[in-house]
Design an enzyme around this catalytic site. Structure first.
Site, PDB file in Angstrom:
ATOM      1  N   ARG A  70      15.135   4.566 -13.478  1.00  0.00           N
ATOM      2  CA  ARG A  70      16.308   4.176 -14.257  1.00  0.00           C
ATOM      3  C   ARG A  70      16.091   4.316 -15.761  1.00  0.00           C
ATOM      4  O   ARG A  70      17.032   4.579 -16.509  1.00  0.00           O
ATOM      5  CB  ARG A  70      16.678   2.726 -13.935  1.00  0.00           C
ATOM      6  CG  ARG A  70      17.183   2.506 -12.508  1.00  0.00           C
ATOM      7  CD  ARG A  70      17.749   1.109 -12.352  1.00  0.00           C
ATOM      8  NE  ARG A  70      18.307   0.884 -11.026  1.00  0.00           N
ATOM      9  CZ  ARG A  70      17.663   0.268 -10.040  1.00  0.00           C
ATOM     10  NH1 ARG A  70      16.418  -0.157 -10.229  1.00  0.00           N
ATOM     11  NH2 ARG A  70      18.230   0.095  -8.863  1.00  0.00           N
ATOM     12  N   LYS A 182       5.672   1.006   3.118  1.00  0.00           N
ATOM     13  CA  LYS A 182       6.009  -0.209   3.849  1.00  0.00           C
ATOM     14  C   LYS A 182       6.557  -1.246   2.866  1.00  0.00           C
ATOM     15  O   LYS A 182       6.313  -1.131   1.661  1.00  0.00           O
ATOM     16  CB  LYS A 182       4.775  -0.743   4.588  1.00  0.00           C
ATOM     17  CG  LYS A 182       3.706  -1.372   3.682  1.00  0.00           C
ATOM     18  CD  LYS A 182       2.615  -1.987   4.522  1.00  0.00           C
ATOM     19  CE  LYS A 182       1.593  -2.682   3.673  1.00  0.00           C
ATOM     20  NZ  LYS A 182       2.024  -3.925   3.038  1.00  0.00           N
ATOM     21  N   ASP A 211       1.143   4.363   5.773  1.00  0.00           N
ATOM     22  CA  ASP A 211       0.304   3.159   5.818  1.00  0.00           C
ATOM     23  C   ASP A 211      -1.059   3.600   5.295  1.00  0.00           C
ATOM     24  O   ASP A 211      -1.779   4.344   5.959  1.00  0.00           O
ATOM     25  CB  ASP A 211       0.188   2.637   7.255  1.00  0.00           C
ATOM     26  CG  ASP A 211      -0.583   1.325   7.335  1.00  0.00           C
ATOM     27  OD1 ASP A 211      -1.440   1.081   6.460  1.00  0.00           O
ATOM     28  OD2 ASP A 211      -0.340   0.543   8.280  1.00  0.00           O
ATOM     29  N   HIS A 212      -1.398   3.153   4.086  1.00  0.00           N
ATOM     30  CA  HIS A 212      -2.584   3.716   3.435  1.00  0.00           C
ATOM     31  C   HIS A 212      -3.866   3.447   4.222  1.00  0.00           C
ATOM     32  O   HIS A 212      -4.866   4.149   4.045  1.00  0.00           O
ATOM     33  CB  HIS A 212      -2.713   3.193   1.998  1.00  0.00           C
ATOM     34  CG  HIS A 212      -3.140   1.765   1.889  1.00  0.00           C
ATOM     35  ND1 HIS A 212      -2.243   0.718   1.870  1.00  0.00           N
ATOM     36  CD2 HIS A 212      -4.366   1.211   1.784  1.00  0.00           C
ATOM     37  CE1 HIS A 212      -2.905  -0.418   1.764  1.00  0.00           C
ATOM     38  NE2 HIS A 212      -4.188  -0.157   1.700  1.00  0.00           N
ATOM     39  N   LYS A 216      -7.781   6.061   5.281  1.00  0.00           N
ATOM     40  CA  LYS A 216      -9.182   5.738   5.012  1.00  0.00           C
ATOM     41  C   LYS A 216     -10.085   6.539   5.949  1.00  0.00           C
ATOM     42  O   LYS A 216      -9.813   6.655   7.145  1.00  0.00           O
ATOM     43  CB  LYS A 216      -9.422   4.236   5.177  1.00  0.00           C
ATOM     44  CG  LYS A 216      -8.695   3.381   4.137  1.00  0.00           C
ATOM     45  CD  LYS A 216      -8.969   1.907   4.339  1.00  0.00           C
ATOM     46  CE  LYS A 216      -8.216   1.052   3.323  1.00  0.00           C
ATOM     47  NZ  LYS A 216      -8.714   1.274   1.945  1.00  0.00           N
ATOM     48  N   GLU A 250      -9.316 -10.453   2.504  1.00  0.00           N
ATOM     49  CA  GLU A 250      -9.203 -10.194   1.068  1.00  0.00           C
ATOM     50  C   GLU A 250      -9.728 -11.408   0.311  1.00  0.00           C
ATOM     51  O   GLU A 250      -9.471 -12.552   0.714  1.00  0.00           O
ATOM     52  CB  GLU A 250      -7.760  -9.922   0.670  1.00  0.00           C
ATOM     53  CG  GLU A 250      -7.143  -8.686   1.304  1.00  0.00           C
ATOM     54  CD  GLU A 250      -5.718  -8.487   0.852  1.00  0.00           C
ATOM     55  OE1 GLU A 250      -5.506  -7.900  -0.220  1.00  0.00           O
ATOM     56  OE2 GLU A 250      -4.798  -8.938   1.565  1.00  0.00           O
ATOM     57  N   ASP A 269       2.953  -8.469   5.705  1.00  0.00           N
ATOM     58  CA  ASP A 269       2.212  -7.697   4.718  1.00  0.00           C
ATOM     59  C   ASP A 269       1.042  -6.944   5.335  1.00  0.00           C
ATOM     60  O   ASP A 269       0.712  -5.846   4.894  1.00  0.00           O
ATOM     61  CB  ASP A 269       1.703  -8.625   3.609  1.00  0.00           C
ATOM     62  CG  ASP A 269       1.089  -7.870   2.445  1.00  0.00           C
ATOM     63  OD1 ASP A 269       1.654  -6.837   2.040  1.00  0.00           O
ATOM     64  OD2 ASP A 269       0.046  -8.315   1.936  1.00  0.00           O
ATOM     65  N   HIS A 274      -0.978  -2.735   9.017  1.00  0.00           N
ATOM     66  CA  HIS A 274      -2.392  -2.359   8.941  1.00  0.00           C
ATOM     67  C   HIS A 274      -3.162  -2.764  10.198  1.00  0.00           C
ATOM     68  O   HIS A 274      -3.864  -1.949  10.810  1.00  0.00           O
ATOM     69  CB  HIS A 274      -3.068  -3.029   7.741  1.00  0.00           C
ATOM     70  CG  HIS A 274      -2.470  -2.692   6.416  1.00  0.00           C
ATOM     71  ND1 HIS A 274      -1.803  -1.520   6.167  1.00  0.00           N
ATOM     72  CD2 HIS A 274      -2.448  -3.378   5.241  1.00  0.00           C
ATOM     73  CE1 HIS A 274      -1.394  -1.506   4.914  1.00  0.00           C
ATOM     74  NE2 HIS A 274      -1.777  -2.613   4.338  1.00  0.00           N
ATOM     75  N   LYS A 374      -5.797 -13.932   2.849  1.00  0.00           N
ATOM     76  CA  LYS A 374      -6.083 -13.844   1.417  1.00  0.00           C
ATOM     77  C   LYS A 374      -6.952 -15.022   0.983  1.00  0.00           C
ATOM     78  O   LYS A 374      -7.009 -16.047   1.651  1.00  0.00           O
ATOM     79  CB  LYS A 374      -4.781 -13.827   0.608  1.00  0.00           C
ATOM     80  CG  LYS A 374      -4.022 -12.498   0.702  1.00  0.00           C
ATOM     81  CD  LYS A 374      -2.858 -12.478  -0.260  1.00  0.00           C
ATOM     82  CE  LYS A 374      -2.228 -11.085  -0.328  1.00  0.00           C
ATOM     83  NZ  LYS A 374      -3.142 -10.073  -0.888  1.00  0.00           N
TER      84      LYS A 374
END
Length: 521
Positions: A70, A182, A211-212, A216, A250, A269, A274, A374
């Site tokens: 934008r 995602k 999906d990263h 891997k 994490e 998430d 994942h 997390k």
């Protein structure tokens, strides 16, 4: 749509020590349109990944990038901003000025909104100009690096503006592909609605749900490890495996993304995408061929075979937690409810543990213990297969406790594979002790290889969907997760756990009830 060209060792996507890789697939020239070009993902991941492909000679001559957002800016300003970001975030340092100058010639910018036709008319003009100047032949890859609320308007307007070519017309008009970040919906109902919107504009063969985790190296190596080694696959079943653990831990909190996490939570998430993606690769049968549909056919069978967790079983077989105040690296850290933009009475989960079962012939009766959270003790993602006890204590009690063998696949960090088994301690007595054979990517190859986004963007440019989620797989995952989310609403607050710990006590109780314990990571 690709050619095989010799690649000198220095240009290998991973490491020149890998002598077996003499060729790499080179995609056809195309225009990569990034919606959300002013966003953090573009700066930190997407442009550095595309630049790294150029360094590796995987970004074909003429290929171009059109940033769409934008805010108003010129091509020159966009190029200057991205040069600064690439210099900061690329894994290849320092910035190669010669490569950058050539790469930057293909950087363009287009200003426009997401929900009106005016911006898309300007985008069409820009893409026609790119076709003329850069020879991209009408090939377009649209990358949606925007909030999920913008997915529908963008897809609808791309179709209305005539920017989506039918699959049947690719040979004459060029290919059109859509890459979506995602989350793919927030539950089964919204996922179905999003899929309907996308299907109205794009064929499933044109859609790449990214999906990263699937980019891997160690995740991809799961397939190689299982299906390219005769000694492991025969052991990969209920006959030899007692249970499987998959951990996605994490050590960070929500990192200023409180508003996002209030809507997402750990289930949306991490678990729905994942974690279930990794589970499907661990548990799948061998595909009939290594191609996109064959691999994804087997993956979706695993997700469909997950035993539903319903009613009172939700409280028995799942645990949700929320981190409270604690300490990390010797420093105090706040609890989730004290984070910015988080409700002081929030019931959002930051930790999930599940005892899952894959109800099929290979895995019948084998529990899969899943956990993700997390603000845990450390950052680590690992899959471990815990084998059954030996049937008879041959060496007697004085030899020591004979522990079950464990095969662990470390996805991040310190990527590698380790096998723990029993061995005799040197000496005159028969004393046993577990030892470990350890393979690490860094030690074996000198480099863990390209980052996930490099591989996934390259695959989407090539049109290879093997590493991307298919719509039926996404739907099956939501069918499994949505009843848990619905039931949790009636179960009150998540169980608190101290930041810097390994999660709530309930997660330990979940595995202790079966006489097991979480693997120490």
């Amino acid at each position: 749509m690709y050619s095989k060209n010799p690649i000198p060792p220095a240009a290998d996507l991973g490491n020149p020590l890998r002598d077996g890789l003499a060729t790499e697939r080179i995609p056809a020239p195309c225009a990569v349109v990034i919606f959300g070009a002013s966003g953090d993902l573009t700066k930190r991941k997407l442009l550095p990944a595309l630049y790294n492909l150029a360094v590796s000679r995987m970004f074909p001559p003429g290929a171009s990038i059109v940033g769409y957002a934008r805010s108003a800016k010129s091509d020159e300003v966009f190029r200057s901003e991205q040069k600064e970001s690439v210099a900061k975030f690329s894994r290849r340092k320092p910035l190669d000025e010669a490569v950058w100058n050539d790469f930057a010639q293909g950087l363009y910018y287009c200003q426009g909104g997401y929900d009106g036709p005016e911006g898309y008319a300007k985008l069409k003009e820009t893409l026609d100009r790119v076709d003329r100047e850069r020879g991209t032949r009408g090939n377009r890859l649209f990358y949606l690096s925007v909030p999920p609320s913008e997915f529908g308007p963008i897809v609808t307007n791309l179709k209305a503006a005539g920017l989506v070519h039918d699959v049947a017309d690719e040979a004459t008009k060029g290919f059109t592909r859509l890459v979506i970040e995602k989350p793919f919906g927030t539950d089964l109902e919204t996922a179905d609605a999003l899929d309907g919107t996308i299907r109205h504009a794009f064929d499933e063969r044109q859609v790449f749900r990214i999906d990263h985790y699937l980019g891997k190296e160690t995740v991809q190596n799961l397939l190689v490890f299982r299906f390219a080694n005769a000694i492991f696959e025969p052991l990969w079943s209920r006959e030899h495996v007692d249970h499987v653990q998959i951990s996605v831990a994490e050590d960070i909190g929500v990192e200023g993304r409180g508003s996002f996490y209030e809507d997402a939570g750990a289930m949306r998430d991490v678990v729905q995408n994942h974690l279930l993606q990794v589970l499907s690769l661990v548990a799948m049968e061998a595909p009939v061929a290594f191609d996109a549909d064959a691999v994804r056919d087997e993956k979706v069978k695993v997700v469909r075979a997950l035993r539903p967790i319903l009613g009172d079983d939700v409280a028995k077989l799942t645990v949700r937690g929320q981190y409270a105040a604690g300490a990390f690296a010797g420093q105090p850290v706040p609890g989730y409810r004290q984070e910015p933009n988080v409700s002081p009475t929030s019931q959002t989960e930051t930790y999930v543990a599940i005892k899952a079962h894959v109800d099929n012939w290979r895995w019948g009766g084998v529990p899969f213990y899943l956990r993700a959270g997390k603000r845990l003790n450390k950052r680590v993602t690992e899959v471990s297969l815990h084998f059954k006890h030996v049937p008879h204590a041959l060496f007697g009690a004085r030899a020591g406790v004979v522990e079950p063998d464990v095969l662990s696949i470390r996805i991040q960090p310190d990527e590698g594979i380790a096998l723990r088994f029993m061995s005799k301690v040197p000496g005159a007595t028969m004393t046993l002790r577990p030892v470990t054979m350890d393979f690490r990517y860094g030690a074996a190859f000198g480099d863990a290889g390209p980052e996930a986004y490099e591989r996934l963007i390259l695959e989407s440019m090539l049109g290879d969907a093997t590493l991307f989620a298919r719509s039926d797989e996404v739907r099956a995952a939501w069918q499994y997760c949505t009843p848990l989310l619905q039931r949790w609403r009636a179960l009150g607050d998540p169980e608190p756990y101290a930041a810097g710990s390994w999660g709530p006590k309930g997660a330990d109780d979940l595995v202790h009830a079966d006489g097991q314990h979480w693997r120490r990571l």
